[in-house]
Design a protein around this motif. Structure first.
Motif, PDB file in Angstrom:
ATOM      1  N   TYR A 178      -3.952 -11.382  14.091  1.00 45.62           N
ATOM      2  CA  TYR A 178      -2.663 -11.510  14.780  1.00 45.62           C
ATOM      3  C   TYR A 178      -2.617 -10.559  15.977  1.00 45.62           C
ATOM      4  CZ  TYR A 178       0.084 -14.537  11.650  1.00 45.62           C
ATOM      5  OH  TYR A 178       0.601 -15.608  10.957  1.00 45.62           O
ATOM      6  N   ALA A 179      -3.061  -9.328  15.769  1.00 46.77           N
ATOM      7  CA  ALA A 179      -3.034  -8.350  16.863  1.00 46.77           C
ATOM      8  C   ALA A 179      -3.874  -8.820  18.041  1.00 46.77           C
ATOM      9  CB  ALA A 179      -3.521  -6.991  16.360  1.00 46.77           C
ATOM     10  N   ARG A 180      -5.032  -9.389  17.750  1.00 48.24           N
ATOM     11  CA  ARG A 180      -5.890  -9.902  18.826  1.00 48.24           C
ATOM     12  C   ARG A 180      -5.213 -11.061  19.554  1.00 48.24           C
ATOM     13  NH1 ARG A 180     -11.527 -11.508  16.538  1.00 48.24           N
ATOM     14  NH2 ARG A 180     -11.837 -11.957  18.758  1.00 48.24           N
ATOM     15  N   GLN A 181      -4.629 -11.980  18.799  1.00 50.49           N
ATOM     16  CA  GLN A 181      -4.010 -13.150  19.403  1.00 50.49           C
ATOM     17  C   GLN A 181      -2.760 -12.782  20.201  1.00 50.49           C
ATOM     18  OE1 GLN A 181      -5.288 -16.198  19.437  1.00 50.49           O
ATOM     19  NE2 GLN A 181      -3.594 -16.917  20.732  1.00 50.49           N
ATOM     20  N   LEU A 182      -2.029 -11.767  19.737  1.00 52.05           N
ATOM     21  CA  LEU A 182      -0.770 -11.386  20.370  1.00 52.05           C
ATOM     22  C   LEU A 182      -0.931 -10.256  21.386  1.00 52.05           C
ATOM     23  CD1 LEU A 182       1.474 -11.516  17.181  1.00 52.05           C
ATOM     24  CD2 LEU A 182       1.368 -13.206  19.031  1.00 52.05           C
ATOM     25  N   ALA A 183      -2.159  -9.862  21.665  1.00 55.81           N
ATOM     26  CA  ALA A 183      -2.407  -8.791  22.647  1.00 55.81           C
ATOM     27  C   ALA A 183      -1.760  -9.141  23.985  1.00 55.81           C
ATOM     28  CB  ALA A 183      -3.900  -8.584  22.833  1.00 55.81           C
ATOM     29  N   GLY A 184      -1.053  -8.171  24.550  1.00 53.21           N
ATOM     30  CA  GLY A 184      -0.428  -8.371  25.842  1.00 53.21           C
ATOM     31  C   GLY A 184       0.963  -8.973  25.782  1.00 53.21           C
ATOM     32  N   THR A 185       1.426  -9.339  24.589  1.00 49.83           N
ATOM     33  CA  THR A 185       2.759  -9.936  24.458  1.00 49.83           C
ATOM     34  C   THR A 185       3.849  -8.903  24.197  1.00 49.83           C
ATOM     35  OG1 THR A 185       2.610 -10.245  22.050  1.00 49.83           O
ATOM     36  CG2 THR A 185       1.691 -11.994  23.453  1.00 49.83           C
ATOM     37  N   GLY A 186       3.447  -7.681  23.889  1.00 52.28           N
ATOM     38  CA  GLY A 186       4.416  -6.653  23.527  1.00 52.28           C
ATOM     39  C   GLY A 186       4.674  -6.580  22.036  1.00 52.28           C
ATOM     40  N   ILE A 187       4.157  -7.558  21.289  1.00 45.70           N
ATOM     41  CA  ILE A 187       4.336  -7.538  19.833  1.00 45.70           C
ATOM     42  C   ILE A 187       3.282  -6.626  19.221  1.00 45.70           C
ATOM     43  CG2 ILE A 187       4.289  -8.894  17.705  1.00 45.70           C
ATOM     44  CD1 ILE A 187       5.185 -11.313  19.332  1.00 45.70           C
ATOM     45  N   LEU A 188       3.735  -5.600  18.523  1.00 40.37           N
ATOM     46  CA  LEU A 188       2.835  -4.696  17.816  1.00 40.37           C
ATOM     47  C   LEU A 188       2.869  -5.045  16.335  1.00 40.37           C
ATOM     48  CD1 LEU A 188       3.725  -1.260  19.496  1.00 40.37           C
ATOM     49  CD2 LEU A 188       2.054  -2.985  20.222  1.00 40.37           C
ATOM     50  N   ILE A 189       1.706  -5.259  15.742  1.00 39.25           N
ATOM     51  CA  ILE A 189       1.621  -5.623  14.331  1.00 39.25           C
ATOM     52  C   ILE A 189       0.620  -4.720  13.625  1.00 39.25           C
ATOM     53  CG2 ILE A 189      -0.001  -7.481  14.942  1.00 39.25           C
ATOM     54  CD1 ILE A 189       0.999  -8.967  12.407  1.00 39.25           C
ATOM     55  N   ASN A 190       1.051  -4.128  12.538  1.00 36.13           N
ATOM     56  CA  ASN A 190       0.200  -3.210  11.789  1.00 36.13           C
ATOM     57  C   ASN A 190       0.425  -3.390  10.289  1.00 36.13           C
ATOM     58  OD1 ASN A 190      -1.047  -1.247  13.909  1.00 36.13           O
ATOM     59  ND2 ASN A 190       1.131  -1.368  14.484  1.00 36.13           N
ATOM     60  N   ALA A 191      -0.532  -2.900   9.509  1.00 31.09           N
ATOM     61  CA  ALA A 191      -0.429  -2.907   8.050  1.00 31.09           C
ATOM     62  C   ALA A 191      -0.096  -1.501   7.573  1.00 31.09           C
ATOM     63  CB  ALA A 191      -1.735  -3.389   7.427  1.00 31.09           C
ATOM     64  N   ALA A 192       0.718  -1.429   6.527  1.00 28.71           N
ATOM     65  CA  ALA A 192       1.161  -0.141   6.000  1.00 28.71           C
ATOM     66  C   ALA A 192       0.843  -0.032   4.519  1.00 28.71           C
ATOM     67  CB  ALA A 192       2.663   0.027   6.203  1.00 28.71           C
ATOM     68  N   CYS A 193       0.261   1.098   4.132  1.00 26.81           N
ATOM     69  CA  CYS A 193       0.055   1.393   2.721  1.00 26.81           C
ATOM     70  C   CYS A 193       1.115   2.399   2.282  1.00 26.81           C
ATOM     71  CB  CYS A 193      -1.332   1.978   2.478  1.00 26.81           C
ATOM     72  SG  CYS A 193      -1.531   2.614   0.788  1.00 26.81           S
ATOM     73  N   PRO A 194       2.030   2.005   1.384  1.00 27.42           N
ATOM     74  CA  PRO A 194       3.067   2.937   0.941  1.00 27.42           C
ATOM     75  C   PRO A 194       2.623   3.852  -0.179  1.00 27.42           C
ATOM     76  CG  PRO A 194       3.416   0.810  -0.054  1.00 27.42           C
ATOM     77  CD  PRO A 194       2.211   0.655   0.845  1.00 27.42           C
ATOM     78  N   GLY A 195       1.409   3.632  -0.707  1.00 27.00           N
ATOM     79  CA  GLY A 195       0.955   4.404  -1.854  1.00 27.00           C
ATOM     80  C   GLY A 195       1.496   3.829  -3.150  1.00 27.00           C
ATOM     81  N   LEU A 196       1.306   4.547  -4.236  1.00 28.70           N
ATOM     82  CA  LEU A 196       1.816   4.118  -5.533  1.00 28.70           C
ATOM     83  C   LEU A 196       3.304   4.432  -5.586  1.00 28.70           C
ATOM     84  CD1 LEU A 196       0.950   2.924  -8.284  1.00 28.70           C
ATOM     85  CD2 LEU A 196       0.705   5.282  -9.101  1.00 28.70           C
ATOM     86  N   VAL A 197       4.111   3.389  -5.748  1.00 30.54           N
ATOM     87  CA  VAL A 197       5.561   3.534  -5.651  1.00 30.54           C
ATOM     88  C   VAL A 197       6.202   3.267  -7.008  1.00 30.54           C
ATOM     89  CG1 VAL A 197       7.612   2.871  -4.354  1.00 30.54           C
ATOM     90  CG2 VAL A 197       5.346   2.609  -3.303  1.00 30.54           C
ATOM     91  N   ALA A 198       7.143   4.093  -7.379  1.00 34.82           N
ATOM     92  CA  ALA A 198       7.810   3.969  -8.681  1.00 34.82           C
ATOM     93  C   ALA A 198       8.837   2.844  -8.650  1.00 34.82           C
ATOM     94  CB  ALA A 198       8.473   5.291  -9.051  1.00 34.82           C
ATOM     95  N   THR A 199       8.362   1.631  -8.918  1.00 34.51           N
ATOM     96  CA  THR A 199       9.221   0.458  -9.005  1.00 34.51           C
ATOM     97  C   THR A 199       8.818  -0.333 -10.241  1.00 34.51           C
ATOM     98  OG1 THR A 199       7.749  -0.984  -7.739  1.00 34.51           O
ATOM     99  CG2 THR A 199       9.308   0.365  -6.483  1.00 34.51           C
ATOM    100  N   ASP A 200       9.528  -1.445 -10.503  1.00 37.25           N
ATOM    101  CA  ASP A 200       9.134  -2.276 -11.630  1.00 37.25           C
ATOM    102  C   ASP A 200       7.765  -2.902 -11.416  1.00 37.25           C
ATOM    103  OD1 ASP A 200       9.901  -4.045  -9.650  1.00 37.25           O
ATOM    104  OD2 ASP A 200      11.387  -5.095 -10.858  1.00 37.25           O
ATOM    105  N   PHE A 201       7.330  -2.984 -10.152  1.00 31.32           N
ATOM    106  CA  PHE A 201       6.014  -3.512  -9.813  1.00 31.32           C
ATOM    107  C   PHE A 201       4.901  -2.667 -10.451  1.00 31.32           C
ATOM    108  CE2 PHE A 201       2.359  -4.186  -7.012  1.00 31.32           C
ATOM    109  CZ  PHE A 201       2.430  -5.533  -6.697  1.00 31.32           C
ATOM    110  N   THR A 202       5.129  -1.358 -10.548  1.00 32.36           N
ATOM    111  CA  THR A 202       4.112  -0.426 -11.065  1.00 32.36           C
ATOM    112  C   THR A 202       4.482   0.156 -12.424  1.00 32.36           C
ATOM    113  OG1 THR A 202       5.144   1.493  -9.996  1.00 32.36           O
ATOM    114  CG2 THR A 202       3.514   0.260  -8.717  1.00 32.36           C
ATOM    115  N   GLY A 203       5.509  -0.392 -13.061  1.00 29.31           N
ATOM    116  CA  GLY A 203       5.977   0.217 -14.299  1.00 29.31           C
ATOM    117  C   GLY A 203       6.625   1.565 -14.041  1.00 29.31           C
ATOM    118  N   PHE A 204       7.164   1.721 -12.825  1.00 27.74           N
ATOM    119  CA  PHE A 204       7.865   2.930 -12.401  1.00 27.74           C
ATOM    120  C   PHE A 204       6.970   4.166 -12.421  1.00 27.74           C
ATOM    121  CE2 PHE A 204      11.055  -0.106 -13.752  1.00 27.74           C
ATOM    122  CZ  PHE A 204      11.891  -0.107 -12.645  1.00 27.74           C
ATOM    123  N   GLN A 205       5.712   3.958 -12.073  1.00 25.77           N
ATOM    124  CA  GLN A 205       4.786   5.062 -11.865  1.00 25.77           C
ATOM    125  C   GLN A 205       4.616   5.270 -10.358  1.00 25.77           C
ATOM    126  OE1 GLN A 205       1.147   4.986 -14.326  1.00 25.77           O
ATOM    127  NE2 GLN A 205       1.956   3.119 -15.263  1.00 25.77           N
TER     128      GLN A 205
END
Length: 240
Positions: A178-205
């Motif tokens: 996406y970043a390659r295709q959208l280069a020069g359009t002003g759209i910035l796209i990145n991936a984020a790792c939030p780490g291990l988050v205490a939610t029901d997704f992780t059993g609140f760990q």
């Protein structure tokens, strides 16, 4: 049109998505709370309103073309898209997903949400994002999608998750394209790792969701000269 920027966060009725929505709202964004369950989305909006956030509910199932199209028509402006909705799929003891015994229907379901869902939503929202003066897209990924770390015995990457982890590798890769295709359009796209988050997704760990939301929020509010096509956690760039 109002000068107030609008952000859409998928899977925003609880956990990490809710905290990303709350954080963007605290920074002055009008927040569209994407939620598969309408009632839960509206409940989250009520809580956000009580905290002073300008928010509204958007029923959104990222696995449904019709739902995504209907969500698109509820928006008249979009400046930030945070693709947060995701599932892990069924796991065995210790969160293990053994590649030698994977149920393919389960794998298809995880890919549909974590990858196809991101593509489906992103492509539907691109016309609105192209009209923004500072469009940003954040794909919520995970370090378990890092092939570098997963293949390094010296790095602690958690259990084998042969359905979930590869979807995050795929998500990281599609972010680059996406970043390659959208280069020069002003759209910035990145991936984020939030780490291990205490939610029901992780059993609140893990750590509190409001702390884990910091990197996605930072990437959603990058300046115009910010990075694109990269993968970040709190410490900086994550190796692919």
């Amino acid at each position: 049109m109002s000068d107030t920027k609008t952000a859409l966060v998928t899977g925003a009725n609880k956990g990490l998505g809710y905290e990303i929505a709350a954080g963007l709202g605290a920074r002055g964004y009008r927040v569209a709370v994407g939620a598969r369950d309408r009632a839960r989305g509206e409940a989250a909006v009520k809580t956000l309103h009580a905290a002073g956030v300008d928010a509204f509910a958007v029923p959104l199932d990222v696995t449904s073309d019709r739902s995504v199209a209907e969500a698109r028509h509820l928006l008249d402006r979009l400046d930030v898209l945070v693709n947060n909705a995701g599932i892990s799929g069924e796991t065995g003891p210790g969160w293990v997903q053994d590649p030698t015994t994977l149920d393919l229907d389960m794998v298809r379901g995880v890919v549909d949400t974590n990858v196809y869902g991101v593509i489906r939503v992103t492509n539907a929202m691109l016309p609105l994002l192209r009209s923004s003066p500072a469009p940003r897209i954040v794909n919520v990924s995970s370090s378990v999608g890092s092939l570098t770390w997963q293949s390094d015995p010296a790095v602690e990457v958690g259990p084998v998750m042969a359905a979930y982890s590869p979807t995050k590798s795929y998500l990281n890769a599609i972010t680059v394209h996406y970043a390659r295709q959208l280069a020069g359009t002003g759209i910035l796209i990145n991936a984020a790792c939030p780490g291990l988050v205490a939610t029901d997704f992780t059993g609140f760990q893990g750590r509190p969701p409001h702390e884990a939301a910091a990197t996605p929020i930072r990437l959603a509010t990058l300046p115009d000269d910010g990075p694109t096509g990269a993968f970040f956690n709190d410490a900086g760039v994550v190796p692919w």
